[in-house]
Write a protein that holds these residues in place. Structure first.
Motif, PDB file in Angstrom:
ATOM      1  N   ASP A  96      40.905   9.447  28.904  1.00 43.27           N
ATOM      2  CA  ASP A  96      40.619   8.006  28.827  1.00 43.27           C
ATOM      3  C   ASP A  96      40.351   7.520  27.409  1.00 43.27           C
ATOM      4  O   ASP A  96      40.195   6.328  27.197  1.00 43.27           O
ATOM      5  CB  ASP A  96      39.443   7.649  29.742  1.00 43.27           C
ATOM      6  CG  ASP A  96      38.160   8.344  29.357  1.00 43.27           C
ATOM      7  OD1 ASP A  96      38.159   9.078  28.355  1.00 43.27           O
ATOM      8  OD2 ASP A  96      37.161   8.159  30.066  1.00 43.27           O
ATOM      9  N   GLY A  97      40.282   8.402  26.446  1.00 39.38           N
ATOM     10  CA  GLY A  97      40.096   8.007  25.057  1.00 39.38           C
ATOM     11  C   GLY A  97      38.692   7.547  24.721  1.00 39.38           C
ATOM     12  O   GLY A  97      38.465   7.000  23.645  1.00 39.38           O
ATOM     13  N   ASP A  98      37.731   7.757  25.611  1.00 43.23           N
ATOM     14  CA  ASP A  98      36.357   7.347  25.367  1.00 43.23           C
ATOM     15  C   ASP A  98      35.636   8.461  24.610  1.00 43.23           C
ATOM     16  O   ASP A  98      35.064   9.353  25.203  1.00 43.23           O
ATOM     17  CB  ASP A  98      35.648   7.045  26.693  1.00 43.23           C
ATOM     18  CG  ASP A  98      34.230   6.544  26.500  1.00 43.23           C
ATOM     19  OD1 ASP A  98      33.839   6.283  25.338  1.00 43.23           O
ATOM     20  OD2 ASP A  98      33.522   6.411  27.518  1.00 43.23           O
ATOM     21  N   PHE A  99      35.679   8.379  23.276  1.00 41.33           N
ATOM     22  CA  PHE A  99      35.128   9.447  22.448  1.00 41.33           C
ATOM     23  C   PHE A  99      33.606   9.470  22.429  1.00 41.33           C
ATOM     24  O   PHE A  99      33.008  10.378  21.879  1.00 41.33           O
ATOM     25  CB  PHE A  99      35.687   9.371  21.025  1.00 41.33           C
ATOM     26  CG  PHE A  99      37.118   9.814  20.957  1.00 41.33           C
ATOM     27  CD1 PHE A  99      37.431  11.153  20.894  1.00 41.33           C
ATOM     28  CD2 PHE A  99      38.139   8.886  20.995  1.00 41.33           C
ATOM     29  CE1 PHE A  99      38.746  11.578  20.858  1.00 41.33           C
ATOM     30  CE2 PHE A  99      39.456   9.296  20.953  1.00 41.33           C
ATOM     31  CZ  PHE A  99      39.761  10.646  20.882  1.00 41.33           C
ATOM     32  N   SER A 100      32.966   8.496  23.049  1.00 39.73           N
ATOM     33  CA  SER A 100      31.508   8.555  23.179  1.00 39.73           C
ATOM     34  C   SER A 100      31.118   9.721  24.096  1.00 39.73           C
ATOM     35  O   SER A 100      29.988  10.199  24.052  1.00 39.73           O
ATOM     36  CB  SER A 100      30.954   7.238  23.728  1.00 39.73           C
ATOM     37  OG  SER A 100      31.405   7.015  25.048  1.00 39.73           O
ATOM     38  N   LYS A 101      32.067  10.183  24.913  1.00 42.83           N
ATOM     39  CA  LYS A 101      31.815  11.328  25.791  1.00 42.83           C
ATOM     40  C   LYS A 101      31.757  12.643  25.018  1.00 42.83           C
ATOM     41  O   LYS A 101      31.299  13.640  25.535  1.00 42.83           O
ATOM     42  CB  LYS A 101      32.905  11.438  26.865  1.00 42.83           C
ATOM     43  CG  LYS A 101      32.878  10.324  27.865  1.00 42.83           C
ATOM     44  CD  LYS A 101      33.973  10.510  28.874  1.00 42.83           C
ATOM     45  CE  LYS A 101      33.970   9.380  29.890  1.00 42.83           C
ATOM     46  NZ  LYS A 101      35.071   9.536  30.840  1.00 42.83           N
ATOM     47  N   LEU A 102      32.203  12.617  23.768  1.00 39.35           N
ATOM     48  CA  LEU A 102      32.187  13.830  22.955  1.00 39.35           C
ATOM     49  C   LEU A 102      30.759  14.356  22.816  1.00 39.35           C
ATOM     50  O   LEU A 102      30.537  15.565  22.782  1.00 39.35           O
ATOM     51  CB  LEU A 102      32.803  13.552  21.588  1.00 39.35           C
ATOM     52  CG  LEU A 102      33.227  14.740  20.750  1.00 39.35           C
ATOM     53  CD1 LEU A 102      34.206  15.610  21.517  1.00 39.35           C
ATOM     54  CD2 LEU A 102      33.844  14.294  19.452  1.00 39.35           C
ATOM     55  N   LYS A 103      29.796  13.443  22.775  1.00 42.45           N
ATOM     56  CA  LYS A 103      28.390  13.841  22.675  1.00 42.45           C
ATOM     57  C   LYS A 103      27.958  14.670  23.887  1.00 42.45           C
ATOM     58  O   LYS A 103      27.145  15.574  23.769  1.00 42.45           O
ATOM     59  CB  LYS A 103      27.513  12.590  22.543  1.00 42.45           C
ATOM     60  CG  LYS A 103      26.078  12.898  22.233  1.00 42.45           C
ATOM     61  CD  LYS A 103      25.318  11.648  21.865  1.00 42.45           C
ATOM     62  CE  LYS A 103      24.773  11.025  23.121  1.00 42.45           C
ATOM     63  NZ  LYS A 103      23.910   9.869  22.854  1.00 42.45           N
ATOM     64  N   SER A 104      28.542  14.381  25.031  1.00 42.34           N
ATOM     65  CA  SER A 104      28.158  15.125  26.235  1.00 42.34           C
ATOM     66  C   SER A 104      28.723  16.544  26.247  1.00 42.34           C
ATOM     67  O   SER A 104      28.346  17.344  27.088  1.00 42.34           O
ATOM     68  CB  SER A 104      28.596  14.371  27.487  1.00 42.34           C
ATOM     69  OG  SER A 104      29.996  14.310  27.554  1.00 42.34           O
ATOM     70  N   THR A 105      29.609  16.868  25.319  1.00 41.87           N
ATOM     71  CA  THR A 105      30.134  18.231  25.240  1.00 41.87           C
ATOM     72  C   THR A 105      29.248  19.133  24.378  1.00 41.87           C
ATOM     73  O   THR A 105      29.520  20.326  24.283  1.00 41.87           O
ATOM     74  CB  THR A 105      31.571  18.259  24.678  1.00 41.87           C
ATOM     75  OG1 THR A 105      31.558  17.781  23.326  1.00 41.87           O
ATOM     76  CG2 THR A 105      32.510  17.427  25.524  1.00 41.87           C
TER      77      THR A 105
END
Length: 139
Positions: A96-105
């Protein structure tokens, strides 16, 4: 709702993916071992990821052991870190291109980094043992 569900994954799908990945690595290892030993393919960079014959291994490990255990561990940790972050970025971009989810990794990243930091010295010891077994008759 778990951490994986927030990323669009279920725990079962993540577990299945990990299991398939491990099985694929094992199959590739045996496949490349067979292909190289039976001279159906010449050793290449790809095949060396999965299988190295004894002679190639001795040459490879002589170079690695000269660098030392700490450099080996740090290099592998950096390599694994780059791989994990790169994979996370590609997956997020492809979904989905939502790079704010990168923090959850981050928990996944920290887990792999801790595992790698513990596992790489063990890998060093295994490689040393194999090297010494292969070279004891030469010396």
């Amino acid at each position: 709702m778990g951490r994986w569900a927030g990323l669009g994954f279920s725990r079962a799908s993540v577990l299945k993916t990990i299991i398939v990945f491990i099985i694929a690595i094992i199959i590739m290892s045996y496949l490349f071992r067979y292909l190289v030993k039976s001279n159906k393919i010449k050793p290449s960079k790809l095949s060396k990821l999965f299988y190295m014959d004894d002679e190639q291994y001795v040459k490879y490990w002589e170079k690695e052991r000269r660098k030392g255990k700490i450099k080996f561990v740090l290099y592998m940790d950096v390599l694994i870190s780059i791989t994990i972050w790169g994979t996370a970025i590609v997956v997020i971009a492809a979904t989905d291109g939502d790079f704010s989810k990168l923090k959850s990794t981050l928990p996944i990243f920290y887990g792999y980094l801790i595992g790698s930091t513990i596992g790489q010295p063990l890998r060093w010891n295994i490689n040393e043992k194999r090297y010494k077994e292969l070279t004891k008759n030469i010396e």
